[in-house]
Structures are given as C-alpha cells and as structure tokens.
Design a protein around this motif. Structure first.
Motif, PDB file in Angstrom:
ATOM      1  N   ASN A 199       0.083   4.266   0.833  1.00  0.00           N
ATOM      2  CA  ASN A 199      -0.222   5.197   1.920  1.00  0.00           C
ATOM      3  C   ASN A 199       0.400   4.794   3.245  1.00  0.00           C
ATOM      4  O   ASN A 199       0.838   5.643   4.009  1.00  0.00           O
ATOM      5  CB  ASN A 199      -1.729   5.350   2.088  1.00  0.00           C
ATOM      6  CG  ASN A 199      -2.333   6.149   0.972  1.00  0.00           C
ATOM      7  OD1 ASN A 199      -1.633   6.706   0.135  1.00  0.00           O
ATOM      8  ND2 ASN A 199      -3.645   6.202   0.930  1.00  0.00           N
ATOM      9  N   CYS A 200       0.454   3.493   3.529  1.00  0.00           N
ATOM     10  CA  CYS A 200       0.961   3.051   4.833  1.00  0.00           C
ATOM     11  C   CYS A 200       2.277   2.292   4.732  1.00  0.00           C
ATOM     12  O   CYS A 200       2.838   1.902   5.747  1.00  0.00           O
ATOM     13  CB  CYS A 200      -0.077   2.191   5.539  1.00  0.00           C
ATOM     14  SG  CYS A 200      -0.413   0.623   4.715  1.00  0.00           S
ATOM     15  N   ASP A 201       2.781   2.057   3.519  1.00  0.00           N
ATOM     16  CA  ASP A 201       4.028   1.322   3.281  1.00  0.00           C
ATOM     17  C   ASP A 201       4.032  -0.053   3.921  1.00  0.00           C
ATOM     18  O   ASP A 201       5.063  -0.542   4.364  1.00  0.00           O
ATOM     19  CB  ASP A 201       5.231   2.116   3.766  1.00  0.00           C
ATOM     20  CG  ASP A 201       5.510   3.336   2.900  1.00  0.00           C
ATOM     21  OD1 ASP A 201       5.219   3.256   1.689  1.00  0.00           O
ATOM     22  OD2 ASP A 201       6.006   4.331   3.414  1.00  0.00           O
ATOM     23  N   ASN A 218      -6.664   1.296  11.537  1.00  0.00           N
ATOM     24  CA  ASN A 218      -6.345   0.674  10.250  1.00  0.00           C
ATOM     25  C   ASN A 218      -6.143   1.737   9.179  1.00  0.00           C
ATOM     26  O   ASN A 218      -6.772   2.798   9.217  1.00  0.00           O
ATOM     27  CB  ASN A 218      -7.469  -0.258   9.791  1.00  0.00           C
ATOM     28  CG  ASN A 218      -7.563  -1.486  10.629  1.00  0.00           C
ATOM     29  OD1 ASN A 218      -6.602  -1.920  11.237  1.00  0.00           O
ATOM     30  ND2 ASN A 218      -8.760  -2.057  10.683  1.00  0.00           N
ATOM     31  N   CYS A 219      -5.297   1.431   8.209  1.00  0.00           N
ATOM     32  CA  CYS A 219      -5.107   2.293   7.048  1.00  0.00           C
ATOM     33  C   CYS A 219      -6.428   2.369   6.285  1.00  0.00           C
ATOM     34  O   CYS A 219      -7.089   1.348   6.063  1.00  0.00           O
ATOM     35  CB  CYS A 219      -4.000   1.725   6.162  1.00  0.00           C
ATOM     36  SG  CYS A 219      -3.792   2.590   4.592  1.00  0.00           S
ATOM     37  N   CYS A 244       0.843  -1.195   0.000  1.00  0.00           N
ATOM     38  CA  CYS A 244       0.000   0.000   0.000  1.00  0.00           C
ATOM     39  C   CYS A 244       0.886   1.257   0.000  1.00  0.00           C
ATOM     40  O   CYS A 244       1.772   1.386   0.836  1.00  0.00           O
ATOM     41  CB  CYS A 244      -0.896  -0.010   1.237  1.00  0.00           C
ATOM     42  SG  CYS A 244      -1.908   1.474   1.400  1.00  0.00           S
ATOM     43  N   GLY A 300      -2.338  -4.008   4.349  1.00  0.00           N
ATOM     44  CA  GLY A 300      -0.954  -3.704   4.010  1.00  0.00           C
ATOM     45  C   GLY A 300      -0.637  -3.822   2.536  1.00  0.00           C
ATOM     46  O   GLY A 300       0.424  -3.423   2.089  1.00  0.00           O
ATOM     47  N   THR A 347      -6.817   3.183   3.137  1.00  0.00           N
ATOM     48  CA  THR A 347      -6.681   2.762   1.751  1.00  0.00           C
ATOM     49  C   THR A 347      -6.762   1.248   1.611  1.00  0.00           C
ATOM     50  O   THR A 347      -7.499   0.734   0.776  1.00  0.00           O
ATOM     51  CB  THR A 347      -5.353   3.261   1.163  1.00  0.00           C
ATOM     52  OG1 THR A 347      -5.318   4.678   1.283  1.00  0.00           O
ATOM     53  CG2 THR A 347      -5.205   2.873  -0.293  1.00  0.00           C
ATOM     54  N   CYS A 348      -5.984   0.531   2.427  1.00  0.00           N
ATOM     55  CA  CYS A 348      -5.933  -0.937   2.285  1.00  0.00           C
ATOM     56  C   CYS A 348      -6.782  -1.655   3.334  1.00  0.00           C
ATOM     57  O   CYS A 348      -6.818  -2.877   3.351  1.00  0.00           O
ATOM     58  CB  CYS A 348      -4.494  -1.421   2.365  1.00  0.00           C
ATOM     59  SG  CYS A 348      -3.712  -1.137   3.965  1.00  0.00           S
ATOM     60  N   HIS A 349      -7.430  -0.923   4.219  1.00  0.00           N
ATOM     61  CA  HIS A 349      -8.318  -1.485   5.242  1.00  0.00           C
ATOM     62  C   HIS A 349      -7.598  -2.459   6.172  1.00  0.00           C
ATOM     63  O   HIS A 349      -8.141  -3.491   6.559  1.00  0.00           O
ATOM     64  CB  HIS A 349      -9.533  -2.158   4.615  1.00  0.00           C
ATOM     65  CG  HIS A 349     -10.292  -1.250   3.699  1.00  0.00           C
ATOM     66  ND1 HIS A 349     -11.066  -0.213   4.148  1.00  0.00           N
ATOM     67  CD2 HIS A 349     -10.342  -1.200   2.352  1.00  0.00           C
ATOM     68  CE1 HIS A 349     -11.593   0.425   3.119  1.00  0.00           C
ATOM     69  NE2 HIS A 349     -11.162  -0.155   2.009  1.00  0.00           N
ATOM     70  N   ALA A 394      -0.058  -1.470   8.054  1.00  0.00           N
ATOM     71  CA  ALA A 394      -1.471  -1.184   7.877  1.00  0.00           C
ATOM     72  C   ALA A 394      -2.236  -0.960   9.171  1.00  0.00           C
ATOM     73  O   ALA A 394      -3.274  -0.326   9.177  1.00  0.00           O
ATOM     74  CB  ALA A 394      -2.130  -2.315   7.107  1.00  0.00           C
ATOM     75  N   ARG A 395      -1.747  -1.475  10.271  1.00  0.00           N
ATOM     76  CA  ARG A 395      -2.457  -1.337  11.543  1.00  0.00           C
ATOM     77  C   ARG A 395      -1.476  -0.826  12.581  1.00  0.00           C
ATOM     78  O   ARG A 395      -0.413  -1.406  12.777  1.00  0.00           O
ATOM     79  CB  ARG A 395      -3.031  -2.671  11.977  1.00  0.00           C
ATOM     80  CG  ARG A 395      -3.931  -2.596  13.168  1.00  0.00           C
ATOM     81  CD  ARG A 395      -4.601  -3.952  13.390  1.00  0.00           C
ATOM     82  NE  ARG A 395      -5.343  -3.965  14.609  1.00  0.00           N
ATOM     83  CZ  ARG A 395      -6.672  -3.870  14.672  1.00  0.00           C
ATOM     84  NH1 ARG A 395      -7.358  -3.780  13.578  1.00  0.00           N
ATOM     85  NH2 ARG A 395      -7.284  -3.894  15.828  1.00  0.00           N
TER      86      ARG A 395
END
Length: 61
Positions: A15-17, A41-42, A13, A49, A44-46, A20-21
C-alpha cells in the motif's frame, strides 16, 4: 556503510511501497513562517514499511 536490509521474512508494504510515514501539510503557517504538518502512518503496516510474508502451509490431499 550499507543501509539496513529488511528481514527475510518481511516484504515491502504494497500500500505504501515502503514510505510508511509521511508528513501532510495542513495549510496553516506557524509563527516562524513554516508550514504546519501532521505525521500520518500507513494503515496497513502501521508505519513500519514492511509486512510479514504469509506462512507456507501444506496442501491437504
């Protein structure tokens, strides 16, 4: 043992590289003295990751 690899059709992802959490400290302390945290959670990817790669499309002539 090797770590699991992401699927070939997925990519990390942007946005979060891949992180993701995350746990964010609220500033409050619990009775045992530890900090109170909330998981986030991010968007974008929920929280996965990875995101799906765009499908290849044929260009029209």
């Amino acid at each position: 043992m090797m770590p699991p690899q992401p699927h070939r059709h997925a990519r990390i992802c942007p946005n979060c590289d891949g992180f993701a959490r995350v746990a964010i400290a609220t500033g409050n302390h619990l009775p045992d003295g530890s900090r109170h945290t909330i998981p986030v959670n991010c968007l974008t990817c929920h929280g996965l990751g990875v995101i799906a790669r765009p499908l290849a499309t044929a260009k029209s002539a």
